[in-house]
Every structure is written in C-alpha cells, then in structure tokens.
Enzyme design. Structure first.
Site, PDB file in Angstrom:
ATOM      1  N   HIS A   1       0.827  -1.215   0.000  1.00 38.63           N
ATOM      2  CA  HIS A   1       0.000   0.000   0.000  1.00 38.63           C
ATOM      3  C   HIS A   1       0.866   1.273   0.000  1.00 38.63           C
ATOM      4  CE1 HIS A   1      -3.387  -2.592   0.272  1.00 38.63           C
ATOM      5  NE2 HIS A   1      -3.169  -2.946   1.525  1.00 38.63           N
TER       6      HIS A   1
ATOM      7  N   ASP B   1      -5.176  -8.274  -3.480  1.00 39.51           N
ATOM      8  CA  ASP B   1      -5.449  -8.035  -2.060  1.00 39.51           C
ATOM      9  C   ASP B   1      -6.805  -8.580  -1.599  1.00 39.51           C
ATOM     10  OD1 ASP B   1      -5.439  -7.104   0.533  1.00 39.51           O
ATOM     11  OD2 ASP B   1      -5.262  -4.992   0.054  1.00 39.51           O
TER      12      ASP B   1
END
Ligand SMILES: [Zn+2]
Length: 446
Positions: free
Chosen positions: A268, A319
């Site tokens: 991220h 993810d």
C-alpha cells in the site's frame, strides 16, 4: 530434446511485441530456447494465438476475502467497518473449508493469467487462538490449494501479535496470534518449501507487531533469505497512532528496526512523508500497490511513481479480491495518477507489465520468473487479440492493448512450469471454477 514446444503468435519480450516466436520447454519446466521470426507453427508445436505475456504475479492476496465480494458493497462505512465483515467470515474458516475456498480462488487467478500468488497469511489458529494439531494446518491448506489449482505460491506467513500499539489481540484476532515473535518464528520454521511453494515472512503492520519484536521477524527473513512483506501506511489512523506511540512514522519505525531492504516489500505505501519515500527508495524496499482494493476501501492514492523514481520497485496485488484482474490493477496505477495529477503518461504499458510480471515475481522471491527468456521458469499467459475488447489495434501495440483495454476475461491460456493449465479459457484441473467458488463461499458465509 525439449519436452514441448509452444508457438506464440505474438509475444511480449519486455520491451516490444515480437510476432512468431517458438518457445521450447525443458524437462525441468524452464524455457530451454526461444526462436524469433518463426511465422508458422512448427510441426508438433502447440499454437497459442493472441499475445503471450510472462505469467502475472499477484504479489498480495488474502484468499478468504474473496468471500466478501459484493457483500461489502451494500451500505457505507470505512475501512474499519469493512474489517468487521472480514472478521466474521474469518471466524468460519477451518483447514478444510479454507482449502476449498483457496483452491477455487487460486483457480480464478489461473483463469486471469496469474501464475504465482503471494498469500499474506495470518489466519493461523482455531477460533479463540488454540493451535491445531499441526500448528501450520492453515498454511499447509493454502500450499495444497495452490497445488490443486496448478499455480505457484509464496506463503508470506504473517506475524500478527497485537490489536494496536500496546493492545492485546481482540477476540476475533486471537486466532491470528502466536503470542510472541519467537513463537511465530518457531512455527514458521517448520514449514517446508515445495516445487511450487516458497515460504516467506510478513509483519502484518506496525500496529500488529510490538516494536521490540519487529527485529525478530526481520532476522528470521534474513536468515532464510526470504521475502518479507508488511502492510504500510494504508490508513492515516495507523500513522497517527504510530506517531502517538513512538513519535515517528511507520516507515521510520520499520527502518529503525531493520525491516526495510531489498527483500522487503511494503504493501500500500499510501500515506508517506518525503522522508519515508527516501527511506523506502534508498533501501530498495519494494512497493506493492493494490489499486482496486485501495479504491474499494477508500484508502487514498499512494505516491507510487515517486517511490519508483526513488528506487522502490513496483509490484501489484489483488489483495481483497474485489476483482481478480492484474491487468485492471496495472491500468488503475496510471489512471489514478492521471486523475490526481491531471496529466497523462506516468508509466508506459511496458513499465506496468514489468510490474505485473518480472518485478512482481521478484517481490515474491522468484527472480527467475516473469520474463520470456532462456532459463526462466516456463510460466506464461496468452491474451486474445480478437475479443470484443481487444480487436482492432495493430498487434505491435499489444502491450498497450493488454494494459489499457483487455481484462481477465480475455485470458485464453495459462502455462505454469511448461504445463498447459488453462486451455482456451478452461481450467484443466478445476473444470467448474464458478461452482467451486459458489460452494466454498456458501460454506464459510455463515
Ligand atoms: Zn492486505
């Protein structure tokens, strides 16, 4: 003698699209030879029509989040309210139900051209935190699921020890925790790599591993020369809590405790200071972006372009599996940047495909995958250039077509270790992937 020869109508060779390539596979599942200028399929070669890319690397996955698809699109909320839904599904997973779910999810990945998944795995123990008879039963279920779906896995076994800075795990989180990083290391050391599976490490986040134990995880990864991943600054609340507890950013904290480096990937990397960007780039720490999840969870847009310019290689992950489509992840990188900067052309299609292939595999400890060249693993995927989405552009613009127009639905073939896993859009090991998904999700929905 090669074991098998594939003829690629068009092949992306990292910098350009080459028409007519004969690719030979050796007994050990590697690319034994690559001949260009072969304008018709040689005798006995299997023809793959369309554009062949190296296998795609899904560098960040939580397989069980696939059960949340659509469910979490009803209503409003934040990352933190989404997390409550996620914990409810996690409660219903056992080694058997997780195997069935992950097998279906990894089969969906194979259909999307993914040949290697980085599974960021923290669901270690039974609900309440009691270890299973085999303390690695859940991790083993994931390794077996990848084998059953025919893809490679890097099991990023995750240390998750606390709910937040100085807080014991919550009731839902107890099954994630080994108690201490030393106990985590002891358990992980019993996992063995296989031909299709590597064992790596992860720090769930600076929230979830007490500061005094970060170095233990980093040391284990160092000793094993294993990839080490960490969720980093996905939410501003994490940065604020880290500042309050330690007077520094999560990136600074990781740097101080030896977590950053060339085998490490921050996932991220969204809310960063200039100093953070310098630390990540300067240490060669990778950046794994998951744009379809980051936009789904309202995380924000991370400074991926600046990170890459500073020296942080870019990889991509699906993810939470809001969708499983690495081409969409690649496209979203550039399009997010265009929206936020109001200028175009931050990444070329070649650069985005490199993130989805070679750099993604390297982040998962497989530097010899993700490229169509002699000696590399014979992992590749073929995209149709004659579908309703991809017909029209000249084949030499295949990289641009793949990134900016194609979707996972255009994947025709996936080959892993030379073995033809997806043929004409059909998975050869899991014949009905939608049914496998529906059944395994129904079993854990609760
Ligand atoms: Zn994640």
């Amino acid at each position: 003698m090669p074991l098998k020869t594939y003829w690629l109508e068009h092949a992306w060779l990292g910098t350009h699209v080459e028409p007519g390539v004969a690719l030979e596979v050796s007994e050990d599942g590697r690319i034994a030879g690559l001949a260009t200028g072969v304008h018709a399929p040689p005798r006995a070669a299997e023809a793959l029509r369309g554009l062949t890319l190296p296998g795609l690397a899904n560098a960040h996955s939580h397989a069980f989040h696939r059960a949340l698809r659509s469910l979490v699109q009803v209503g409003s909320g934040t990352f933190w309210t989404w997390r409550e839904f996620m914990y409810q599904v996690a409660q219903n997973l056992t080694p058997d139900t997780y195997f069935a779910l992950a097998r279906a999810v990894y089969a969906e990945m194979a259909l999307a051209g993914i040949t290697n998944v980085g599974e960021f795995h923290y669901l270690h123990h039974a609900p309440g935190g009691t270890p299973y008879a085999d303390p690695n039963a859940m991790g083993e279920a994931l390794i077996e699921a990848a084998a059953a779906a025919g893809i490679r896995i890097t099991l990023l076994d995750t240390a998750y020890l606390s709910a937040g800075f100085g807080q014991e795990p919550s009731a839902h989180q107890r099954r994630f925790s080994d108690g201490t990083a030393d106990a985590w290391a002891e358990r992980v050391s019993a996992l063995r790599p296989r031909e299709h599976a590597l064992i790596g490490a992860a720090v769930h986040s600076v929230r979830a591993v007490p500061v005094g134990q970060l170095a233990t995880v980093a040391r284990w990864a160092d000793e094993q020369q294993a990839p080490l991943h960490v969720h980093l600054s996905e939410q501003t609340a994490e940065n604020e809590a880290c500042q309050a507890a330690h007077g520094c950013t999560p990136t600074e904290l990781l740097a101080e405790h030896g977590v950053l480096g060339a085998r490490t990937t921050g996932v991220h990397n969204t809310h960063l200071t200039d100093l953070d960007i310098g630390l990540l780039g300067g240490t060669g720490t990778g950046t794994c972006m998951c744009p379809t999840t980051e936009r789904d969870l309202a995380d924000g847009i991370g400074p991926a372009r600046r990170l890459q310019q500073a020296g942080s290689p870019l990889s991509l992950g699906s993810d939470s599996h809001a969708v499983i489509d690495l081409l969409e992840e690649a496209r979203a990188m550039e399009l997010n940047e265009r929206l936020s900067s109001r200028t175009r052309g931050h990444w070329t299609a070649n650069a985005l495909l490199t993130a989805a292939t070679a750099d993604g595999h390297a982040a998962l400890g497989l530097p010899d995958a993700g490229r169509l060249e002699r000696g590399a693993l014979a992992d590749f995927t073929t995209i149709a250039l004659d579908s309703v989405r991809t017909a029209g552009p000249l084949p030499r613009l295949g990289a641009e077509t793949a990134v900016f127009a194609a979707s996972a639905a255009d994947v025709r073939h996936t080959v892993v270790g030379g073995r033809h896993l997806v043929r004409d859009g059909v998975h050869t090991l899991v014949p009905d992937v939608p049914a496998a998904l529906a059944e395994s999700i129904a079993a854990v929905r609760g």
